[in-house]
Design an enzyme around this catalytic site. Structure first.
Site, PDB file in Angstrom:
ATOM      1  N   ASP A   1       0.860  -1.177   0.000  1.00 29.18           N
ATOM      2  CA  ASP A   1       0.000   0.000   0.000  1.00 29.18           C
ATOM      3  C   ASP A   1       0.906   1.241   0.000  1.00 29.18           C
ATOM      4  O   ASP A   1       1.398   1.643  -1.048  1.00 29.18           O
ATOM      5  CB  ASP A   1      -0.901  -0.114   1.233  1.00 29.18           C
ATOM      6  CG  ASP A   1      -1.925   0.980   1.344  1.00 29.18           C
ATOM      7  OD1 ASP A   1      -2.362   1.492   0.318  1.00 29.18           O
ATOM      8  OD2 ASP A   1      -2.303   1.330   2.478  1.00 29.18           O
TER       9      ASP A   1
ATOM     10  N   GLY B   1       3.834   1.145   1.118  1.00 32.00           N
ATOM     11  CA  GLY B   1       5.166   0.585   0.927  1.00 32.00           C
ATOM     12  C   GLY B   1       6.029   0.637   2.176  1.00 32.00           C
ATOM     13  O   GLY B   1       7.152   0.129   2.189  1.00 32.00           O
TER      14      GLY B   1
ATOM     15  N   ASP C   1      -7.660  -8.545   6.152  1.00 28.66           N
ATOM     16  CA  ASP C   1      -8.681  -8.264   7.164  1.00 28.66           C
ATOM     17  C   ASP C   1      -9.084  -6.799   7.193  1.00 28.66           C
ATOM     18  O   ASP C   1      -8.392  -5.922   6.694  1.00 28.66           O
ATOM     19  CB  ASP C   1      -8.153  -8.621   8.552  1.00 28.66           C
ATOM     20  CG  ASP C   1      -7.118  -7.605   9.043  1.00 28.66           C
ATOM     21  OD1 ASP C   1      -6.171  -7.301   8.276  1.00 28.66           O
ATOM     22  OD2 ASP C   1      -7.257  -7.091  10.163  1.00 28.66           O
TER      23      ASP C   1
ATOM     24  N   ARG D   1     -10.821 -12.426   7.078  1.00 27.09           N
ATOM     25  CA  ARG D   1      -9.651 -13.108   6.503  1.00 27.09           C
ATOM     26  C   ARG D   1     -10.021 -14.432   5.840  1.00 27.09           C
ATOM     27  O   ARG D   1      -9.330 -14.904   4.956  1.00 27.09           O
ATOM     28  CB  ARG D   1      -8.615 -13.418   7.599  1.00 27.09           C
ATOM     29  CG  ARG D   1      -7.951 -12.203   8.211  1.00 27.09           C
ATOM     30  CD  ARG D   1      -6.754 -12.663   9.040  1.00 27.09           C
ATOM     31  NE  ARG D   1      -6.274 -11.638   9.966  1.00 27.09           N
ATOM     32  CZ  ARG D   1      -5.427 -10.670   9.644  1.00 27.09           C
ATOM     33  NH1 ARG D   1      -4.990 -10.562   8.412  1.00 27.09           N
ATOM     34  NH2 ARG D   1      -5.037  -9.791  10.553  1.00 27.09           N
TER      35      ARG D   1
HETATM   36  P1  IMP Z   1       1.908  -0.517   3.740  1.00 25.12           P
HETATM   37  O1  IMP Z   1       2.933  -0.527   4.812  1.00 25.12           O
HETATM   38  O2  IMP Z   1       1.118   0.768   3.698  1.00 25.12           O
HETATM   39  O3  IMP Z   1       2.404  -0.922   2.378  1.00 25.12           O
HETATM   40  O4  IMP Z   1       0.782  -1.489   4.185  1.00 25.12           O
HETATM   41  C1  IMP Z   1       0.834  -2.783   4.143  1.00 25.12           C
HETATM   42  C2  IMP Z   1      -0.153  -3.367   5.129  1.00 25.12           C
HETATM   43  O5  IMP Z   1      -1.342  -2.564   5.309  1.00 25.12           O
HETATM   44  C3  IMP Z   1      -0.632  -4.655   4.577  1.00 25.12           C
HETATM   45  O6  IMP Z   1       0.209  -5.706   4.981  1.00 25.12           O
HETATM   46  C4  IMP Z   1      -2.002  -4.763   5.183  1.00 25.12           C
HETATM   47  O7  IMP Z   1      -1.917  -5.298   6.472  1.00 25.12           O
HETATM   48  C5  IMP Z   1      -2.502  -3.361   5.309  1.00 25.12           C
HETATM   49  N1  IMP Z   1      -3.381  -2.988   4.186  1.00 25.12           N
HETATM   50  C6  IMP Z   1      -3.148  -2.053   3.246  1.00 25.12           C
HETATM   51  N2  IMP Z   1      -4.162  -1.967   2.371  1.00 25.12           N
HETATM   52  C7  IMP Z   1      -5.057  -2.913   2.756  1.00 25.12           C
HETATM   53  C8  IMP Z   1      -6.320  -3.340   2.219  1.00 25.12           C
HETATM   54  O8  IMP Z   1      -6.848  -2.842   1.213  1.00 25.12           O
HETATM   55  N3  IMP Z   1      -6.927  -4.336   2.907  1.00 25.12           N
HETATM   56  C9  IMP Z   1      -6.405  -4.929   4.016  1.00 25.12           C
HETATM   57  N4  IMP Z   1      -5.227  -4.566   4.530  1.00 25.12           N
HETATM   58  C10 IMP Z   1      -4.554  -3.565   3.905  1.00 25.12           C
END
Ligand code: IMP
Ligand code: MG
Length: 181
Positions: free
Chosen positions: A104, A106, A160, A166
């Site tokens: 998302d 990152g 989730d 999940r």
């Molecule tokens: P990042 O660190 O923003 O890349 O987020 C990664 C984490 O955010 C993922 O491992 C998910 O746990 C959570 N996440 C981000 N987008 C979603 C989504 O659309 N559905 C569920 N979890 C999400």
């Protein structure tokens, strides 16, 4: 409670996406002569994907290990602080494939990359089932992506919302209600 707004990927589509990403991984593994691989599943979201993916990876010696990444707070996307824990095996001199549910902002995998690089693996690659490139904040791109999706919050197939959904065999978009924000 939040509602399911629409189904984004059904079971058959998910199978095809997982097979396609496994094919790419397998061809690189073959090209690079890797016969021993550590598949490192990022808990909890990637558990369902990783178990399907692992059964399609074609190496004689595949280890499945788990690591935990949590962004502080519950119920949604990461807020910048990522805690990593739970790795119980040595990865020094190992070929490692990190398996994550979704990328998302990152931040999670950027932090994970620093954490794992310090442990001196022989190689380190990242695979995300879903990618929301429009939301990227950190400088992170995975080596393998199942499918790019628009900026919508999805659940199911391991993902989730506040620990719910999940178990769904499909991936759906939800509409969070105001009382749960
Ligand atoms: P990042 O660190 O923003 O890349 O987020 C990664 C984490 O955010 C993922 O491992 C998910 O746990 C959570 N996440 C981000 N987008 C979603 C989504 O659309 N559905 C569920 N979890 C999400
Ligand atoms: Mg996650």
């Amino acid at each position: 409670m939040c509602r399911i707004k629409k189904i984004m990927f059904g079971e058959d589509e998910l199978k095809r996406i997982v097979s396609d990403v496994a094919d790419k991984i397998n061809s690189d593994i073959k090209r690079d002569g890797i016969d021993k691989l550590t598949l490192l599943c990022v808990l909890k979201g990637a558990a369902v994907f990783a178990s399907d993916l692992a059964r399609k990876i074609d190496v004689p010696d595949l280890r499945i290990e788990y690591i935990r990444a949590s962004s502080y707070g519950m119920g949604g996307v990461s807020r910048g602080n990522v805690a990593i824990s739970g790795l119980t095996s040595e990865i020094e001199n190992s070929d490692v494939l990190v398996v994550e549910d979704i990328i998302d902002t990152g931040r999670t995998l950027a932090r994970m990359r620093e954490y794992l690089k310090d442990k001196n693996p022989k190689s380190l690659r990242f695979c995300g089932l879903f990618d929301k490139p429009d939301r990227r904040v950190a400088d992170f791109e995975a080596d393998y992506i199942g499918v790019k999706i628009p900026d919508e919050f999805i659940v199911g197939y391991g993902l989730d919302y506040a620990e719910k959904f999940r178990h769904l065999p499909y991936v759906a978009v939800i509409e969070p209600s105001d009382d749960e924000q």
